[in-house]
Design a protein around this motif. Structure first.
Motif, short mmCIF file in Angstrom:
data_model
loop_
_atom_site.label_atom_id
_atom_site.label_comp_id
_atom_site.label_asym_id
_atom_site.label_seq_id
_atom_site.Cartn_x
_atom_site.Cartn_y
_atom_site.Cartn_z
N ASP A 54 0.86 -1.18 0.00
CA ASP A 54 0.00 0.00 0.00
C ASP A 54 0.90 1.23 0.00
OD1 ASP A 54 -2.11 -1.76 0.22
OD2 ASP A 54 -2.54 -1.29 2.32
N ARG A 55 0.82 2.00 -1.07
CA ARG A 55 1.60 3.24 -1.18
C ARG A 55 1.30 4.14 0.02
NH1 ARG A 55 -0.40 4.20 -5.59
NH2 ARG A 55 1.27 3.67 -6.99
N ARG A 56 2.22 4.99 0.37
CA ARG A 56 2.03 5.93 1.49
C ARG A 56 0.71 6.68 1.30
NH1 ARG A 56 6.27 9.70 2.58
NH2 ARG A 56 7.66 7.94 2.36
N GLY A 57 -0.05 6.77 2.37
CA GLY A 57 -1.34 7.45 2.33
C GLY A 57 -2.47 6.61 1.77
N HIS A 58 -2.21 5.36 1.47
CA HIS A 58 -3.22 4.48 0.89
C HIS A 58 -3.33 3.21 1.74
CE1 HIS A 58 -2.02 7.06 -2.43
NE2 HIS A 58 -3.15 6.75 -3.03
N GLY A 59 -4.51 2.62 1.75
CA GLY A 59 -4.72 1.36 2.46
C GLY A 59 -4.29 1.43 3.91
N ARG A 60 -3.47 0.48 4.32
CA ARG A 60 -3.04 0.38 5.72
C ARG A 60 -1.72 1.10 6.01
NH1 ARG A 60 -4.35 -6.06 6.43
NH2 ARG A 60 -6.49 -5.92 5.70
N TYR A 70 7.63 11.71 -7.23
CA TYR A 70 8.19 10.47 -7.77
C TYR A 70 9.45 10.00 -7.05
CZ TYR A 70 4.97 10.19 -11.68
OH TYR A 70 3.84 10.06 -12.45
N ASP A 71 10.34 10.88 -6.65
CA ASP A 71 11.57 10.43 -6.01
C ASP A 71 11.28 9.67 -4.72
OD1 ASP A 71 13.13 11.42 -8.04
OD2 ASP A 71 13.75 13.21 -6.96
N THR A 72 10.41 10.21 -3.87
CA THR A 72 10.10 9.54 -2.61
C THR A 72 9.33 8.25 -2.85
OG1 THR A 72 10.10 11.64 -1.45
CG2 THR A 72 9.04 9.80 -0.33
N LEU A 73 8.37 8.28 -3.77
CA LEU A 73 7.62 7.05 -4.08
C LEU A 73 8.55 5.97 -4.62
CD1 LEU A 73 4.45 8.65 -5.71
CD2 LEU A 73 4.68 7.76 -3.37
N ALA A 74 9.52 6.37 -5.44
CA ALA A 74 10.50 5.41 -5.96
C ALA A 74 11.39 4.88 -4.84
CB ALA A 74 11.35 6.08 -7.04
N ASP A 75 11.76 5.75 -3.91
CA ASP A 75 12.57 5.32 -2.76
C ASP A 75 11.78 4.35 -1.87
OD1 ASP A 75 14.53 6.99 -3.76
OD2 ASP A 75 14.26 8.53 -2.22
N ASP A 76 10.47 4.56 -1.76
CA ASP A 76 9.64 3.63 -0.99
C ASP A 76 9.67 2.24 -1.60
OD1 ASP A 76 8.94 5.79 0.63
OD2 ASP A 76 6.91 5.97 -0.19
N LEU A 77 9.57 2.17 -2.92
CA LEU A 77 9.65 0.87 -3.61
C LEU A 77 11.01 0.23 -3.35
CD1 LEU A 77 8.82 -1.39 -5.54
CD2 LEU A 77 9.35 0.16 -7.45
N ALA A 78 12.07 1.00 -3.47
CA ALA A 78 13.41 0.47 -3.22
C ALA A 78 13.55 -0.03 -1.78
CB ALA A 78 14.47 1.53 -3.52
N ALA A 79 12.95 0.69 -0.83
CA ALA A 79 13.00 0.27 0.57
C ALA A 79 12.31 -1.07 0.77
CB ALA A 79 12.37 1.34 1.46
N LEU A 80 11.21 -1.30 0.06
CA LEU A 80 10.54 -2.61 0.15
C LEU A 80 11.44 -3.71 -0.39
CD1 LEU A 80 7.97 -4.41 0.58
CD2 LEU A 80 7.41 -3.86 -1.80
N LEU A 81 12.07 -3.47 -1.54
CA LEU A 81 12.94 -4.49 -2.13
C LEU A 81 14.11 -4.83 -1.22
CD1 LEU A 81 13.03 -3.20 -5.83
CD2 LEU A 81 11.52 -4.92 -4.82
N VAL A 82 14.68 -3.81 -0.57
CA VAL A 82 15.78 -4.03 0.37
C VAL A 82 15.27 -4.75 1.62
CG1 VAL A 82 17.42 -2.86 1.90
CG2 VAL A 82 17.18 -2.13 -0.48
N HIS A 83 14.14 -4.30 2.15
CA HIS A 83 13.58 -4.90 3.36
C HIS A 83 13.34 -6.40 3.18
CE1 HIS A 83 11.11 -5.41 6.95
NE2 HIS A 83 10.19 -5.98 6.18
N LEU A 84 12.82 -6.79 2.03
CA LEU A 84 12.52 -8.20 1.77
C LEU A 84 13.70 -8.94 1.14
CD1 LEU A 84 8.84 -7.90 0.51
CD2 LEU A 84 9.65 -8.64 2.77
N ASP A 85 14.81 -8.23 0.91
CA ASP A 85 16.02 -8.80 0.30
C ASP A 85 15.67 -9.55 -1.00
OD1 ASP A 85 18.76 -9.32 0.09
OD2 ASP A 85 18.57 -11.24 1.15
N LEU A 86 14.96 -8.86 -1.88
CA LEU A 86 14.49 -9.49 -3.12
C LEU A 86 15.56 -9.43 -4.20
CD1 LEU A 86 10.84 -8.13 -3.24
CD2 LEU A 86 11.64 -10.36 -2.44
N LYS A 87 15.79 -10.55 -4.84
CA LYS A 87 16.72 -10.67 -5.96
C LYS A 87 15.96 -11.32 -7.10
CE LYS A 87 20.10 -9.34 -3.29
NZ LYS A 87 20.10 -7.94 -3.04
#
Length: 112
Positions: A54-60, A70-87
Motif C-alpha cells: 500500500d503506497r504511502r497514504g493508501h490502504g493500511r 516520484y523520487d520519494t515514491l521510488a525510494d519507498d519501492l526500493a526500501a521494500l525491495l531491500v527490506h525483503l532482500d528481493l533478488k
C-alpha cells in the motif's frame, strides 16, 4: 501484519504470499495493493512469490502528509525491495505504478 519503514519513517503495509520467484505489484494512484488480488491468487497458485504494498497514504500504510513526488515514491519501492532482500524480482505496475518502477530503477539501479 507485515510492515516496513521508509527513509522518512513512514510505516508501509505489504502482502507477501508464498515463496519462489518474487513478483512485486505497484498499484495505480488512489488504490491499495489489494487491487492486485485477482492476479496474485492464480500466480501464487503457480508457485510465484507475490508481493503488493500500500503506497504511502493508501490502504493500511501511514499518511505522513508529504513524500508524494516520484523520487520519494521510488525510494519507498526500493526500501521494500531491500527490506525483503528481493533478488531476481519482476516489477509489475499499473498507471503511476509504472512511473514509480522506472524512477526507482533510474535512482537505485537493478542491484539493490
Amino acid at each position: 501484519m507485515p510492515f516496513f519503514e521508509t527513509n522518512d519513517h513512514t510505516s508501509m503495509y505489504y502482502r507477501d504470499w508464498v515463496t519462489g520467484i518474487p513478483v512485486v505489484f505497484i498499484s495505480a494512484w488512489a488504490l491499495s495493493g489489494a487491487m492486485w488480488e485477482y492476479q496474485m491468487v492464480p500466480l501464487s497458485d503457480q508457485g510465484l512469490r507475490c508481493i503488493a504494498y500500500d503506497r504511502r497514504g493508501h490502504g493500511r500504510s501511514d499518511d505522513p502528509g508529504s513524500g508524494y513526488e516520484y523520487d520519494t515514491l521510488a525510494d519507498d519501492l526500493a526500501a521494500l525491495l531491500v527490506h525483503l532482500d528481493l533478488k531476481g524480482v519482476t516489477l509489475v505496475g499499473n498507471s503511476i505504478g509504472c512511473c514509480e518502477i522506472v524512477r526507482s530503477l533510474s535512482r537505485h539501479g537493478t542491484d539493490l
